[in-house]
Design a protein around this motif. Structure first.
Motif, short mmCIF file in Angstrom:
data_model
loop_
_atom_site.label_atom_id
_atom_site.label_comp_id
_atom_site.label_asym_id
_atom_site.label_seq_id
_atom_site.Cartn_x
_atom_site.Cartn_y
_atom_site.Cartn_z
N LYS A 4 -11.53 18.20 49.13
CA LYS A 4 -11.65 19.02 50.32
C LYS A 4 -12.70 18.43 51.25
N ASN A 5 -12.53 18.66 52.52
CA ASN A 5 -13.52 18.34 53.52
C ASN A 5 -14.80 19.11 53.16
N LYS A 6 -15.97 18.52 53.41
CA LYS A 6 -17.25 19.16 53.05
C LYS A 6 -17.33 20.58 53.58
N HIS A 7 -16.83 20.82 54.76
CA HIS A 7 -16.90 22.14 55.37
C HIS A 7 -15.94 23.13 54.70
N GLN A 8 -14.96 22.65 53.98
CA GLN A 8 -14.01 23.52 53.29
C GLN A 8 -14.45 23.81 51.86
N ARG A 9 -15.42 23.09 51.37
CA ARG A 9 -15.88 23.29 49.99
C ARG A 9 -16.68 24.59 49.89
N PRO A 10 -16.56 25.28 48.78
CA PRO A 10 -17.23 26.57 48.64
C PRO A 10 -18.73 26.45 48.36
N ILE A 11 -19.41 27.55 48.54
CA ILE A 11 -20.78 27.72 48.08
C ILE A 11 -20.68 28.44 46.75
N GLY A 12 -21.31 27.91 45.72
CA GLY A 12 -21.31 28.55 44.41
C GLY A 12 -22.56 29.39 44.24
N ILE A 13 -22.38 30.61 43.77
CA ILE A 13 -23.49 31.55 43.55
C ILE A 13 -23.39 32.06 42.13
N PHE A 14 -24.52 32.07 41.40
CA PHE A 14 -24.43 32.65 40.06
C PHE A 14 -25.66 33.48 39.71
N ASP A 15 -25.41 34.41 38.82
CA ASP A 15 -26.43 35.30 38.27
C ASP A 15 -26.06 35.52 36.81
N SER A 16 -27.03 36.00 36.04
CA SER A 16 -26.73 36.30 34.64
C SER A 16 -26.03 37.66 34.53
N GLY A 17 -26.07 38.43 35.58
CA GLY A 17 -25.45 39.75 35.58
C GLY A 17 -24.78 40.01 36.90
N VAL A 18 -25.02 41.20 37.43
CA VAL A 18 -24.36 41.58 38.68
C VAL A 18 -25.33 41.76 39.84
N GLY A 19 -26.63 41.61 39.59
CA GLY A 19 -27.61 41.76 40.66
C GLY A 19 -27.40 40.76 41.78
N GLY A 20 -26.85 39.61 41.46
CA GLY A 20 -26.59 38.59 42.47
C GLY A 20 -25.51 38.96 43.46
N LEU A 21 -24.82 40.07 43.20
CA LEU A 21 -23.80 40.51 44.16
C LEU A 21 -24.42 40.83 45.52
N SER A 22 -25.69 41.26 45.53
CA SER A 22 -26.35 41.50 46.82
C SER A 22 -26.57 40.18 47.56
N VAL A 23 -26.83 39.11 46.82
CA VAL A 23 -26.96 37.79 47.44
C VAL A 23 -25.60 37.34 47.97
N LEU A 24 -24.57 37.54 47.18
CA LEU A 24 -23.21 37.20 47.60
C LEU A 24 -22.86 37.93 48.90
N ARG A 25 -23.14 39.23 48.95
CA ARG A 25 -22.83 40.00 50.17
C ARG A 25 -23.57 39.47 51.38
N GLU A 26 -24.85 39.12 51.21
CA GLU A 26 -25.64 38.62 52.33
C GLU A 26 -25.16 37.25 52.79
N VAL A 27 -24.84 36.37 51.86
CA VAL A 27 -24.31 35.06 52.23
C VAL A 27 -22.98 35.24 52.97
N LYS A 28 -22.16 36.14 52.47
CA LYS A 28 -20.86 36.42 53.12
C LYS A 28 -21.06 36.98 54.53
N ARG A 29 -22.07 37.85 54.68
CA ARG A 29 -22.36 38.45 56.00
C ARG A 29 -22.85 37.38 56.98
N GLN A 30 -23.73 36.51 56.52
CA GLN A 30 -24.30 35.51 57.41
C GLN A 30 -23.38 34.31 57.66
N TYR A 31 -22.50 34.04 56.71
CA TYR A 31 -21.61 32.89 56.82
C TYR A 31 -20.18 33.32 56.51
N PRO A 32 -19.58 34.14 57.38
CA PRO A 32 -18.27 34.73 57.07
C PRO A 32 -17.13 33.72 56.92
#
Length: 154
Positions: A4-32
């Motif tokens: 894939k083109n660099k701009h089409q490649r995903p951003i990977g986000i991980f957490d050991s649980g579900v607390g990282g979902l707030s990070v996921l939401r914020e990244v999604k909000r800022q970079y839709p």
């Protein structure tokens, strides 16, 4: 797998649980327009009870997985992984195995998001391992101006 083109490649986000979902939401909000991959390591939760070497092993495996999915950037949304392994992943693992990739921990951006111009009290509720690492206080001491008081609760 199709390259894939660099701009089409995903951003990977991980957490050991579900607390990282707030990070996921914020990244999604800022970079839709970005594609995102979120991985919650439910098999090993909580990381706060694991040794530093176990956390590093889990983090390396997840980073390998996400980079294998052509992620252009990895965000450690896990406080414990950020506190215990981020620097080692950034300075040793990534340069040795994936020299053109980037990995970010959650601690520095969290501290940078604080308002330092007014006296502020901040409470951090985290795992015992994260609190004992004192990485949030160290980063606050480095970035702040003395107006912010941090209370850490495990």
């Amino acid at each position: 797998m199709t390259r894939k083109n660099k701009h089409q490649r995903p951003i990977g986000i991980f957490d050991s649980g579900v607390g990282g979902l707030s990070v996921l939401r914020e990244v999604k909000r800022q970079y839709p327009s970005e594609d995102l991959i979120y991985l919650a390591d439910q098999a090993h939760v909580p990381y706060g009870e694991k040794s530093r070497e176990e956390v590093l092993r889990y983090a390396e495996g997840i980073v390998r997985y996400l980079l294998g999915r052509e992620s252009k950037l990895i965000i450690l949304a896990c406080n414990t992984a950020s506190a215990e392994t981020a620097r080692r992943l950034q300075n040793e693992f990534i340069p040795a195995e994936y020299p053109n990739k980037k990995i970010l921990g959650i601690i520095v951006p969290t501290i940078e998001s604080l308002e330092f111009d007014v006296p502020t009290k901040v409470s951090l509720i985290a795992t015992k391992r994260t609190v004992e690492s004192d990485k949030y206080q160290l980063e606050l001491d480095h970035k702040g101006n003395g107006n912010t008081t941090l209370t850490q609760i495990a």
